[in-house]
Design an enzyme around this catalytic site. Structure first.
Site, short mmCIF file in Angstrom:
data_model
loop_
_atom_site.label_atom_id
_atom_site.label_comp_id
_atom_site.label_asym_id
_atom_site.label_seq_id
_atom_site.Cartn_x
_atom_site.Cartn_y
_atom_site.Cartn_z
N HIS A 14 -3.77 7.90 6.03
CA HIS A 14 -3.92 6.55 5.46
C HIS A 14 -5.32 6.04 5.78
O HIS A 14 -5.99 5.51 4.90
CB HIS A 14 -2.84 5.64 6.02
CG HIS A 14 -2.78 4.30 5.37
ND1 HIS A 14 -2.56 4.15 4.01
CD2 HIS A 14 -2.90 3.04 5.87
CE1 HIS A 14 -2.55 2.87 3.71
NE2 HIS A 14 -2.76 2.18 4.82
N GLU B 140 -2.26 5.32 13.80
CA GLU B 140 -1.98 6.48 12.94
C GLU B 140 -2.18 7.79 13.72
O GLU B 140 -1.37 8.72 13.59
CB GLU B 140 -2.87 6.44 11.71
CG GLU B 140 -2.54 7.50 10.70
CD GLU B 140 -3.26 7.30 9.37
OE1 GLU B 140 -2.98 8.08 8.44
OE2 GLU B 140 -4.09 6.37 9.26
N CYS C 123 0.79 -1.23 0.00
CA CYS C 123 0.00 0.00 0.00
C CYS C 123 0.82 1.28 0.00
O CYS C 123 0.24 2.37 0.00
CB CYS C 123 -0.96 -0.01 1.18
SG CYS C 123 -1.96 -1.51 1.25
N THR D 17 -9.75 0.37 9.86
CA THR D 17 -9.54 -0.84 10.64
C THR D 17 -9.20 -0.48 12.08
O THR D 17 -8.70 0.61 12.36
CB THR D 17 -8.42 -1.70 10.04
OG1 THR D 17 -7.22 -0.92 10.00
CG2 THR D 17 -8.77 -2.15 8.64
N LYS E 64 -10.19 7.30 1.88
CA LYS E 64 -10.58 5.90 1.67
C LYS E 64 -12.02 5.67 2.09
O LYS E 64 -12.62 4.66 1.71
CB LYS E 64 -9.65 4.96 2.44
CG LYS E 64 -8.23 4.88 1.88
CD LYS E 64 -7.38 3.90 2.67
CE LYS E 64 -5.98 3.81 2.11
NZ LYS E 64 -5.19 5.05 2.32
N PHE F 287 1.75 -3.30 4.77
CA PHE F 287 2.18 -4.51 5.47
C PHE F 287 3.70 -4.50 5.64
O PHE F 287 4.44 -3.98 4.82
CB PHE F 287 1.78 -5.74 4.66
CG PHE F 287 0.31 -6.06 4.71
CD1 PHE F 287 -0.53 -5.49 5.66
CD2 PHE F 287 -0.24 -6.96 3.82
CE1 PHE F 287 -1.87 -5.80 5.72
CE2 PHE F 287 -1.59 -7.27 3.86
CZ PHE F 287 -2.40 -6.70 4.81
#
Length: 518
Positions: A410, A421, A275, A414, A442, A506
């Site tokens: 970002h 963050e 990402c 989740t 997003k 990741f």
């Protein structure tokens, strides 16, 4: 360093459509693009929802990733006033186009079954010889044994054994053992690759690759005589055909295709680091330009929703349960995937001035850091993100972030990401953190994976030039762990001169970029 790297053109496509106006109608209005996708059967999965363009599987196949990247690249070059023949580097963030790979295996169920049933040992891979008229399956990682991959299509790990790769289509990495790659794709010369499947680059010789699929520039008297498809640069070429689309699963091939379609003559690099891939491409281009190694770069990234990745995120319980993405909200339940393809033209400020180009914005700072905390979870304190942000701010000459007027986060929606963050931004921006608007787009576009960095880079640039901050859509109840100003649900008029866009991936990878309007 100020103003050393400028943005002079861009092209973009999301589920909202093509171009900046589509973003203004969707992202900047706070309208989520999520709907049930019809590209594949979503029955086996927990949700059918994605921010995918409203077209069926045939339309997506026609608008394959290679074409989307080329169209966005062409739009970016046209906006910048550049054209074919430009000496420009191409830096691409992408994981490849796996749509045709999925369809290929669905069309060969017996072989797919034999692949899944295989295990290590002396007979590994021999079921592949029996399936599909001895054409073999796919051996992906670390399979060992005497007959491994003897007739396999792909050996991408470290297969070993007496006959490994003898008739393999592709033996790309580290294969060892007696007879390895004896007739594989990598061996040029007489009869080389006669039984091989894919011969990537520049091999030659009489009868070379008689039964091969030739990818690029193979030569010789009978080259490709009996090839099923010669993908590029040889007789019988079928550009854009089924085999070409299968080869598009190889990320580096898409960079070559993009450079060729745009007529660019500089170096090519492909980034596959999940990402942050397209953000990493931008950062590397900025380094090359600021060091004087190149004058112009076309950076691009792309992801189009497809079943393979959708299924992986579903099996990992990462997808939102309620069909919405609610970054930083107390009731957030996960991410949703989305379509995103974009390209930007970056130039040295001096090069742009010499040719009279109009700068859209400048890239003042960039940073990248890896905390390596966990393969899939961020560092709980956002350590890598904070470090990348500090790097970018220092390079921009603003270590405290005093000039920042907006942060494009970002913000995946989740549980793990959003709290980490928030803490990372507080660590990097200290007392300024609470006063800087932060939003996650997003919430409208979905997670664009390798394309997230570059699409959000363009969105951040538009926020600066339009004077409108895109909202965090779907925001409901505040989370005590997420205590910043998240621009909830409605766009906000503002006059920021500088903005920060951050991404994470990741493995603990993090990127940060500081933009400034002219």
């Amino acid at each position: 360093m100020r103003g050393d790297v400028t943005i002079t053109g861009f092209g973009i496509r999301t589920a909202f459509g093509t171009g900046a106006d589509a973003l203004r109608r969707g992202v900047f209005a706070g309208i989520p693009a999520f709907r049930p996708t019809t590209r594949f059967d979503t029955g086996p999965y927990r949700t059918p929802m994605a921010a995918a363009a409203p077209d069926g599987p045939d339309a997506v196949e026609d608008w394959a990733l290679r074409h989307a990247l080329a169209r966005c690249g062409a739009e970016a070059l046209d906006m910048a006033g550049l054209g074919p023949g430009t000496e420009a580097a191409v830096l691409l963030g992408v994981a490849g186009d796996h749509t045709s790979v999925t369809r290929y295996w669905r069309s060969r169920p017996e072989e797919a079954a034999s692949v899944s049933a295989r295990g290590p040992g002396t007979d590994a891979g021999r079921t592949a010889e029996r399936a599909g008229e001895r054409t073999g399956g796919v051996l992906l990682n670390g399979v060992a044994g005497e007959g491994v991959a003897r007739n396999a299509d792909v050996v991408s790990g470290r297969a070993a054994g007496e006959g490994a790769g003898r008739k393999a289509d592709v033996v790309p990495h580290g294969v060892a053992g007696d007879g390895v790659a004896r007739e594989s794709d990598m061996v040029p010369g007489e009869d080389a690759g006669r039984t091989g499947g894919i011969v990537p680059n520049g091999a030659a010789g009489e009868d070379a690759f008689r039964n091969a699929v030739v990818v690029n520039g193979a030569g010789g008297d009978d080259t490709g005589r009996n090839a099923g498809v010669v993908l590029t640069g040889g007789p019988g070429a079928e550009p854009g055909g089924a085999a070409a689309r299968l080869a598009d699963a190889v990320p580096a091939r898409l960079a070559e295709v993009l450079a060729g379609r745009l007529g660019l003559t500089g170096p090519r690099l492909t980034f596959t680091n999940a990402c942050v891939a397209s953000a990493a491409a931008i950062i590397h281009a900025c380094r090359l330009i600021s060091s004087g190694r190149i004058d112009v770069a076309v950076c691009a990234g792309g992801y189009l929703v497809e079943e393979e990745t959708f299924g992986k995120f579903d099996s990992g319980r990462a997808l939102s349960r309620d069909g919405m993405v609610r970054p930083f909200s107390a009731d957030r339940s996960g991410l949703l995937l989305g379509d995103g393809v974009a390209a930007v033209v970056l130039e040295s400020a001096e090069h742009a001035r010499r040719r009279g180009a109009r700068p859209l914005a400048s890239v003042l700072g960039w940073g990248a850091a890896t905390d390596a905390h966990h393969i899939a979870q961020p560092h709980p304190e956002g350590a890598g993100l904070a470090q990348a942000t500090r790097q970018a701010l220092r390079l921009a000459g603003d270590p405290d972030g005093a000039a920042l007027g907006y942060v494009n986060a970002h913000g995946t929606g989740t549980r793990y990401n959003d709290g980490a963050e928030t803490r990372g931004l507080r660590a990097a921006l200290a007392e300024r953190a609470g006063s800087i608007p932060v939003s996650s787009t997003k919430s409208t576009t979905g997670h664009l994976l390798e394309a997230a960095g570059i699409v959000e880079f363009v969105i951040t640039m538009l926020a600066l030039t339009d004077g409108v901050l895109p909202p965090t859509a779907g925001f409901t109840r505040p989370d005590p762990e997420c205590d910043l100003d998240y621009v909830p649900n409605r766009p906000r008029r503002a006059d920021p001169r500088r903005a920060l866009t951050i991404n994470a991936a990741f493995g603990g990878a993090n990127t940060a970029l500081v933009l400034e309007r002219p």
